[in-house]
Each structure stands twice: as C-alpha cells, then as structure tokens.
Scaffold this motif. Structure first.
Motif, PDB file in Angstrom:
ATOM      1  N   ALA A 283      -2.048 -10.084  29.658  1.00  0.00           N
ATOM      2  CA  ALA A 283      -1.776  -9.602  28.299  1.00  0.00           C
ATOM      3  C   ALA A 283      -0.895 -10.585  27.544  1.00  0.00           C
ATOM      4  O   ALA A 283      -1.078 -10.802  26.335  1.00  0.00           O
ATOM      5  N   ASN A 284       0.072 -11.191  28.243  1.00  0.00           N
ATOM      6  CA  ASN A 284       0.904 -12.237  27.651  1.00  0.00           C
ATOM      7  C   ASN A 284       0.041 -13.378  27.127  1.00  0.00           C
ATOM      8  O   ASN A 284       0.209 -13.845  26.000  1.00  0.00           O
ATOM      9  N   ARG A 285      -0.862 -13.850  27.977  1.00  0.00           N
ATOM     10  CA  ARG A 285      -1.703 -14.986  27.595  1.00  0.00           C
ATOM     11  C   ARG A 285      -2.632 -14.625  26.440  1.00  0.00           C
ATOM     12  O   ARG A 285      -2.852 -15.435  25.531  1.00  0.00           O
ATOM     13  N   ALA A 286      -3.182 -13.414  26.473  1.00  0.00           N
ATOM     14  CA  ALA A 286      -4.078 -13.001  25.401  1.00  0.00           C
ATOM     15  C   ALA A 286      -3.335 -12.922  24.068  1.00  0.00           C
ATOM     16  O   ALA A 286      -3.853 -13.350  23.026  1.00  0.00           O
ATOM     17  N   PHE A 287      -2.115 -12.361  24.090  1.00  0.00           N
ATOM     18  CA  PHE A 287      -1.303 -12.332  22.879  1.00  0.00           C
ATOM     19  C   PHE A 287      -1.024 -13.749  22.388  1.00  0.00           C
ATOM     20  O   PHE A 287      -1.122 -14.033  21.186  1.00  0.00           O
ATOM     21  N   MET A 288      -0.645 -14.634  23.307  1.00  0.00           N
ATOM     22  CA  MET A 288      -0.337 -16.012  22.919  1.00  0.00           C
ATOM     23  C   MET A 288      -1.521 -16.647  22.204  1.00  0.00           C
ATOM     24  O   MET A 288      -1.364 -17.286  21.153  1.00  0.00           O
ATOM     25  N   ARG A 289      -2.718 -16.459  22.726  1.00  0.00           N
ATOM     26  CA  ARG A 289      -3.887 -17.066  22.099  1.00  0.00           C
ATOM     27  C   ARG A 289      -4.128 -16.493  20.694  1.00  0.00           C
ATOM     28  O   ARG A 289      -4.437 -17.239  19.761  1.00  0.00           O
ATOM     29  N   ARG A 290      -3.964 -15.178  20.546  1.00  0.00           N
ATOM     30  CA  ARG A 290      -4.136 -14.575  19.215  1.00  0.00           C
ATOM     31  C   ARG A 290      -3.082 -15.096  18.244  1.00  0.00           C
ATOM     32  O   ARG A 290      -3.374 -15.371  17.069  1.00  0.00           O
TER      33      ARG A 290
ATOM     34  N   ASP B  89      -5.634  -2.128  30.220  1.00  0.00           N
ATOM     35  CA  ASP B  89      -4.981  -1.556  31.388  1.00  0.00           C
ATOM     36  C   ASP B  89      -3.601  -1.030  30.980  1.00  0.00           C
ATOM     37  O   ASP B  89      -2.914  -1.659  30.163  1.00  0.00           O
ATOM     38  N   PRO B  90      -3.140   0.095  31.525  1.00  0.00           N
ATOM     39  CA  PRO B  90      -1.827   0.628  31.152  1.00  0.00           C
ATOM     40  C   PRO B  90      -0.689  -0.370  31.341  1.00  0.00           C
ATOM     41  O   PRO B  90       0.285  -0.347  30.567  1.00  0.00           O
ATOM     42  N   TYR B  91      -0.791  -1.256  32.329  1.00  0.00           N
ATOM     43  CA  TYR B  91       0.288  -2.226  32.564  1.00  0.00           C
ATOM     44  C   TYR B  91       0.413  -3.235  31.430  1.00  0.00           C
ATOM     45  O   TYR B  91       1.480  -3.825  31.231  1.00  0.00           O
ATOM     46  N   ALA B  92      -0.661  -3.455  30.690  1.00  0.00           N
ATOM     47  CA  ALA B  92      -0.622  -4.436  29.600  1.00  0.00           C
ATOM     48  C   ALA B  92       0.359  -4.043  28.509  1.00  0.00           C
ATOM     49  O   ALA B  92       0.789  -4.895  27.721  1.00  0.00           O
ATOM     50  N   PHE B  93       0.739  -2.758  28.468  1.00  0.00           N
ATOM     51  CA  PHE B  93       1.645  -2.274  27.427  1.00  0.00           C
ATOM     52  C   PHE B  93       3.112  -2.417  27.823  1.00  0.00           C
ATOM     53  O   PHE B  93       3.996  -1.938  27.112  1.00  0.00           O
ATOM     54  N   SER B  94       3.385  -3.075  28.944  1.00  0.00           N
ATOM     55  CA  SER B  94       4.761  -3.289  29.403  1.00  0.00           C
ATOM     56  C   SER B  94       5.410  -4.383  28.561  1.00  0.00           C
ATOM     57  O   SER B  94       4.839  -5.460  28.370  1.00  0.00           O
ATOM     58  N   GLY B  95       6.620  -4.129  28.058  1.00  0.00           N
ATOM     59  CA  GLY B  95       7.335  -5.144  27.300  1.00  0.00           C
ATOM     60  C   GLY B  95       6.892  -5.209  25.845  1.00  0.00           C
ATOM     61  O   GLY B  95       6.166  -4.337  25.349  1.00  0.00           O
TER      62      GLY B  95
END
Length: 270
Positions: A55-62, A256-262
């Motif tokens: 999720a970190n990497r996907a956000f970074m790319r966006r 995934d529910p874990y993607a919402f961490s942080g």
C-alpha cells in the motif's frame, strides 16, 4: 555466509537491515536470512505487513504521478531503500522526459544497489546520507548537480520518519528540508501508526518490539503527531488519510484491511 556480489564490503551480514526487511516484504531478492527471520517474527504479530508495504508503494506511485501532473518534475526521495520495480525514477520518468530523481539512504546495500540500477541513467542518482542530517543531503554534490532547489521539488519521506525517534528531533529535520525548498514544492509522506491496524494494539506492539530488538526502533505516532510534519504546507485533498484513500485508482473497499494501517498525505509549500 558467502557475500553476494551486490552486498558491499564492510556490511555485517549477521545484522538485520530495515531496507532489506522492506525488500523482503515486497518480494525482492536483496535480503539475507537474518532479514527474513526478523520479518517473519514481526509477521507473527502482524501477518499483513507485506500488504502495508504494498500500500505504501502504491500510494507513492500515485503521488509521484500527481506531482508530475502538477508540473513538479524534481524528486528528492529520502530513506528510499533498495530500488524495486516501479520505483520513483521509473514512475516519474515514464510520466515526464524532464523528471530528475535523487535517492537518499544511509543503508550501504541500498546505496550500492541503487547505483547499479541507475547506471547509465543520467537523470537519477543516489546519495549516501542520513535524514537526521539534512545539510549533508542538501549540500551534496549529487543534489546540487541533479536538482534546482530554486524550482519546486517533490520531497518524499515514505515509510522513513517512523524510524526516527523523538530524541533525534524529526520535526526539526523536516522543517530544515522544507525551508530549503521553493514555493510550490510538495511533501509526500507516509507514516506508521496503530490507527487502522486490524488487530488489537497490544498484539501490534509485538511487531514493534521486533524492530526495537534489531536496534531500529519503530515509532508509532498518532494522526495528530504525524500532521505536525506538514506544518508550513497546505494539505492536498483528501488530506492526511489511510493510504488506500488517497486518490485511489480502484475502489478502496477492495483493499486488504491491513492496507489501511497508518497514514499518507501530500502537502504543497506555500
């Protein structure tokens, strides 16, 4: 243990590295058994850690694509880690022929591998330096030759500030970097937090303890504490939110529910 060709001399192969653990979570090959062992221990408490990193990497790319669309084509990625597929220079340079990228890390494996990956790329480079010493970064020959700090820069602090303890004053470091950037610059940031983690906090603490045991303390901050890093910036919509909620490419409920961490956010320097 036989030292692989990509591992610089002087690296202690018996000590886990945050960069190499992150590489393991992302399915990379630049990690050792000691890193995998630490990662597996942390995943006993938070089995969704790879989903968080993805999720970190996907956000970074966006966020990088957003920056280019806003006309910002200079990128300073501090705490960049080991380059993997879809890293900042690939996303930015695919989006703009003018994109220039400087990666910064103090992990020598990350630096060495970054230089190997970027060989022949005249619009991207790597600096061996530490976020806790901003002037070391800003005064480096790599930054001065690759970036024009009089023009807007996208500063990336993705999954790095939670490895800086309060005693090292990360707010001061982020402030010093902000003051060196031109108006219109962007801060692209993610940070770990207990907020959003889909397990009880007392269980998540077990994963945090793993990082403390390898002498890379993981500092979990609240949303309010993380928001302080954006002082001097105007938040870009939708503000400081869970990573899948920041301008998603697909419906967030599919995540995934874990993607919402942080939390993740982008700010623009006035």
């Amino acid at each position: 243990m036989e030292r692989p060709a990509w591992a610089p001399q002087g690296i202690d192969l018996s000590v886990p590295s945050v960069s190499r653990i992150y590489d393991y979570y992302l399915g990379g090959s630049h990690n050792f058994e000691v890193d995998r062992e630490a990662a597996r221990k942390a995943m006993e408490f938070l089995p969704g850690l790879p989903k968080i990193m993805q999720a970190n990497r996907a956000f970074m790319r966006r966020a990088v694509r957003y920056a280019v669309n806003e006309g910002v084509t200079q990128f300073l990625d501090i705490g960049s880690g080991i380059p993997t597929f879809g890293n900042v220079h690939e996303v930015a340079q695919n989006a703009s022929d003018d994109a220039r990228v400087v990666y910064v890390d103090h992990d020598q494996v990350a630096v060495a591998h970054g230089r190997a990956v970027l060989e022949g790329n005249t619009r991207a480079t790597v600096v061996s330096a530490d976020l806790r010493k901003p002037r070391q970064i800003l005064d480096s020959s790599e930054v001065s030759s690759m970036l024009d700090l009089r023009q807007p820069v996208a500063l990336l602090l993705v999954a790095v500030l939670h490895f800086i303890e309060d005693a090292d004053d990360p707010i001061a470091a982020v402030t010093e970097l902000r003051e060196a950037l031109a108006p219109g610059s962007l801060l692209i940031l993610t940070h770990a937090s207990y907020d959003g983690v889909p397990v009880p906090e007392e269980r998540a603490v077990g994963a945090v303890d793993v990082y403390r045991d390898i002498r890379n303390p993981l500092v979990m901050r609240s949303r309010e504490e993380i928001a302080r890093f954006f002082e001097g910036y105007e938040m870009v919509e939708p503000g400081l939110v869970s990573m899948p909620l920041w301008r998603p490419d697909a419906p967030a409920e599919q995540e995934d529910p874990y993607a919402f961490s942080g939390f993740a956010g982008v700010g623009r320097r006035a």
